[in-house]
Design a protein around this motif. Sequence first.
Motif, mmCIF file in Angstrom:
data_model
loop_
_atom_site.group_PDB
_atom_site.id
_atom_site.type_symbol
_atom_site.label_atom_id
_atom_site.label_comp_id
_atom_site.label_asym_id
_atom_site.label_seq_id
_atom_site.Cartn_x
_atom_site.Cartn_y
_atom_site.Cartn_z
ATOM 1 N N GLN A 87 0.970 -1.138 0.220
ATOM 2 C CA GLN A 87 0.005 0.031 0.118
ATOM 3 C C GLN A 87 0.760 1.207 0.093
ATOM 4 N N LYS A 88 0.670 2.268 -1.002
ATOM 5 C CA LYS A 88 1.379 3.184 -1.099
ATOM 6 C C LYS A 88 0.640 4.522 -1.593
ATOM 7 N N ALA A 89 1.312 5.712 -1.609
ATOM 8 C CA ALA A 89 0.708 6.918 -1.758
ATOM 9 C C ALA A 89 1.780 7.676 -2.575
ATOM 10 N N ASP A 90 1.451 8.013 -3.755
ATOM 11 C CA ASP A 90 2.370 8.859 -4.584
ATOM 12 C C ASP A 90 1.428 9.949 -5.244
ATOM 13 N N ASP A 91 2.079 10.816 -6.024
ATOM 14 C CA ASP A 91 1.475 11.865 -6.801
ATOM 15 C C ASP A 91 0.946 11.517 -8.003
ATOM 16 N N ASN A 92 -0.226 10.713 -8.140
ATOM 17 C CA ASN A 92 -0.800 10.293 -9.113
ATOM 18 C C ASN A 92 0.082 9.609 -10.217
ATOM 19 N N GLY A 93 0.602 8.442 -9.511
ATOM 20 C CA GLY A 93 1.597 7.726 -10.394
ATOM 21 C C GLY A 93 2.891 8.010 -10.483
ATOM 22 N N SER A 94 3.349 9.246 -10.034
ATOM 23 C CA SER A 94 4.820 9.574 -10.008
ATOM 24 C C SER A 94 5.149 9.916 -8.449
ATOM 25 N N ASP A 95 6.424 9.967 -8.361
ATOM 26 C CA ASP A 95 7.248 10.291 -7.295
ATOM 27 C C ASP A 95 6.930 11.631 -7.002
ATOM 28 N N PHE A 96 6.484 12.061 -5.668
ATOM 29 C CA PHE A 96 6.390 13.561 -5.099
ATOM 30 C C PHE A 96 7.677 14.175 -5.283
ATOM 31 N N HIS A 97 7.663 15.438 -5.717
ATOM 32 C CA HIS A 97 8.742 16.229 -5.722
ATOM 33 C C HIS A 97 8.677 17.624 -5.254
ATOM 34 N N PHE A 98 8.925 17.543 -4.219
ATOM 35 C CA PHE A 98 8.811 19.012 -2.935
ATOM 36 C C PHE A 98 9.835 19.807 -3.620
ATOM 37 N N VAL A 99 9.739 20.814 -4.186
ATOM 38 C CA VAL A 99 10.648 21.582 -5.057
ATOM 39 C C VAL A 99 10.973 22.859 -3.936
ATOM 40 N N SER A 100 12.348 23.277 -3.826
ATOM 41 C CA SER A 100 12.445 24.446 -2.903
ATOM 42 C C SER A 100 12.544 25.535 -3.963
ATOM 43 N N ALA A 101 11.575 26.462 -3.626
ATOM 44 C CA ALA A 101 11.466 27.618 -4.562
ATOM 45 C C ALA A 101 12.736 28.421 -4.530
ATOM 46 N N VAL A 102 12.907 28.943 -5.687
ATOM 47 C CA VAL A 102 14.284 29.865 -6.037
ATOM 48 C C VAL A 102 13.547 31.084 -5.172
ATOM 49 N N PRO A 103 14.469 31.861 -4.332
ATOM 50 C CA PRO A 103 14.052 32.751 -3.945
ATOM 51 C C PRO A 103 14.283 34.181 -4.853
ATOM 52 N N VAL A 104 13.447 34.953 -4.939
ATOM 53 C CA VAL A 104 13.507 36.120 -5.875
ATOM 54 C C VAL A 104 14.128 37.520 -4.988
ATOM 55 N N GLU A 105 15.164 37.685 -5.553
ATOM 56 C CA GLU A 105 15.985 38.863 -4.879
ATOM 57 C C GLU A 105 15.356 40.130 -5.298
ATOM 58 N N LYS A 106 14.970 40.732 -4.289
ATOM 59 C CA LYS A 106 14.242 42.103 -4.390
ATOM 60 C C LYS A 106 15.410 43.034 -4.770
ATOM 61 N N VAL A 107 15.308 43.813 -5.832
ATOM 62 C CA VAL A 107 16.106 44.836 -5.952
ATOM 63 C C VAL A 107 15.705 46.098 -5.196
ATOM 64 N N GLN A 108 16.674 46.540 -4.372
ATOM 65 C CA GLN A 108 16.702 47.835 -3.710
ATOM 66 C C GLN A 108 16.404 49.213 -4.318
ATOM 67 N N PRO A 109 15.562 49.942 -4.448
ATOM 68 C CA PRO A 109 15.862 51.197 -4.884
ATOM 69 C C PRO A 109 16.652 52.049 -4.611
ATOM 70 N N ALA A 110 17.288 51.944 -3.149
ATOM 71 C CA ALA A 110 18.690 52.540 -3.040
ATOM 72 C C ALA A 110 19.335 51.894 -1.851
ATOM 73 N N GLU A 111 20.722 51.736 -1.848
ATOM 74 C CA GLU A 111 21.171 51.001 -0.865
ATOM 75 C C GLU A 111 22.919 51.323 -0.763
ATOM 76 N N PHE A 112 23.268 51.423 0.606
ATOM 77 C CA PHE A 112 24.502 51.850 0.706
ATOM 78 C C PHE A 112 25.482 50.365 0.208
ATOM 79 N N PHE A 113 26.563 50.940 -0.445
ATOM 80 C CA PHE A 113 27.503 49.727 -0.872
ATOM 81 C C PHE A 113 28.187 48.876 0.312
ATOM 82 N N LEU A 114 28.393 49.607 1.258
ATOM 83 C CA LEU A 114 29.043 48.895 2.360
ATOM 84 C C LEU A 114 27.981 48.623 3.366
ATOM 85 N N SER A 115 27.990 47.493 4.168
ATOM 86 C CA SER A 115 27.077 46.958 5.099
ATOM 87 C C SER A 115 27.350 47.543 6.210
ATOM 88 N N LYS A 116 28.590 48.007 6.594
ATOM 89 C CA LYS A 116 28.823 48.532 7.771
ATOM 90 C C LYS A 116 29.779 49.980 7.468
#
Length: 375
Positions: free
Chosen positions: A243-272
Motif C-alpha cells: 500500500q503506497k501513496a504517490d503523486d498520481n502515479g509519479s514520485d512526489f517532488h517537493f521543490v525548494s522555490a528559488v528566492p526572488v532577490e528584490k532589487v532595492q531602490p537605493a542602498e549603501f554599498f558597504l554593510s557597515k
Amino acid sequence: MKKYSLILIMLAFAVGAWAQKPRVTTFPAAFTLTEDVTLTIDVTGTALEGMSEDLYLWAWSNNGDNLNNGSWDNSGAKNRLTKVGDNVYTLTFKCSEVYANPVTQIQGLVKTQSGSAKTDDSDPILLYDFSQMDGLTGAVYPNLFGVNTPISIMVNLNNCGNITDKENGPVHMHGALNEWGLYQIDFNYDLNRTALKPVNGHPGLWKLDLIPGEYFSKENAPVPEDLKVTGIWAVFNNGTWDQKADDNGSDFHFVSAVPVEKVQPAEFFLSKFTAEDVLPVIIKTSAFEAGSEGTEADPLYNYNDEAMSCAVTLTTDNGKETLNIAAVKTADYTYRLVLLPARQFQGGRSATAIEISFSAGVLKSETVLKGSFVK
C-alpha cells in the motif's frame, strides 16, 4: 503614495532606541494549536547580544496576548527562555495553552525580566492553514528551504494512493534529498525516523516534521552544511510496498522555490561604515514604486536622464547638516553617489545617522534611504 524607508542599523543601542529584531524559527514549521511548538530565537545583533542574565519571551497574537507574559517589569517564569548556544534560546509551548482564544498569527520580542533591555519586535509567525491541503495530494511548508530549515512535508491520503487505513496508518516516507541516490533515507532505514503523524482535526492528512540536513544524513554520508537544496523526492507507504501513496502515479517532488532577490531602490554599498569611510550609494530608479490601481508611481520611477540630485542629511553633535550632492549615472536607470562624510560635512566626524532623498529638477522621489554609522 508609498514611501520607502530603507533603514540599515549598524549599532545596537540601549533600550528605547534601535534594538533590532531577533531571528525566530519554529519546529515544527507547520503546527496545530494543540501541538507542541519550539521557538528557536537568535538575539545576535540585538541589544541583548551577549547578555548574561535570564531572558524572557514577551508575546502576543492576532487574538490576544500570551497568558504567560506577566507584567513588563516582572516577566512570568513560564516565558523564561532556555539558552542552547551563544545568543540562541528556545521555548516550547502549545498555542492552545498560552493564548485564551484561537490564533492564526503570533509575534513577540525578547526582554530581560525587568524590561530594562529588549529587542525589537520579531517578524510575525503565521500558523499554517491545514485546510489548504483539502484539494492537494502533498505539499511542503515552507516552500523555500535549505539544509538547516525546519520544514513540514504533508500528504493527503484522501486524494492519493491506496493506503486503506487513512486515519490510523501507519504512514512512512521513502525519500531523498535533491535526487534519488546519495542522500536517501529508505522507509525502513529507521521506522521511527520515517514515520509521519496524523494532523489533529484533519482525518487522512499526515505530516513529517524535519530539518533536511539532519534527516537525510547517515553516518557514512552526512549532508554537507553548504549543500544547495533543490528539493525532496518522496513516496509514502504503510510500512510495506503493498500500500503506497504517490503523486498520481509519479514520485512526489517537493521543490525548494528559488528566492526572488528584490532589487532595492537605493542602498549603501558597504554593510557597515564609519563617518571616515568612503561611502558609495547605489540608486536604481527602475526599483522605485511603480504604482498600481489606486497608488501613484514614484515621480522618479524609471527616471533615466543624466542629472540626479541627492539631499544628504547627517545627524551630528552639532545637529543636522544637509548638502545637495549630484549622483552620477552609471547605466540605464542606475546612479552612483559617493560620499566622504568626514570631509564633506563640517561636523561629519561626529555623525551618527544619515538620511538621503532624491530629486531631479521639480521631480522629488518618495524614496528615502536611512542608515547609521558604526563608531
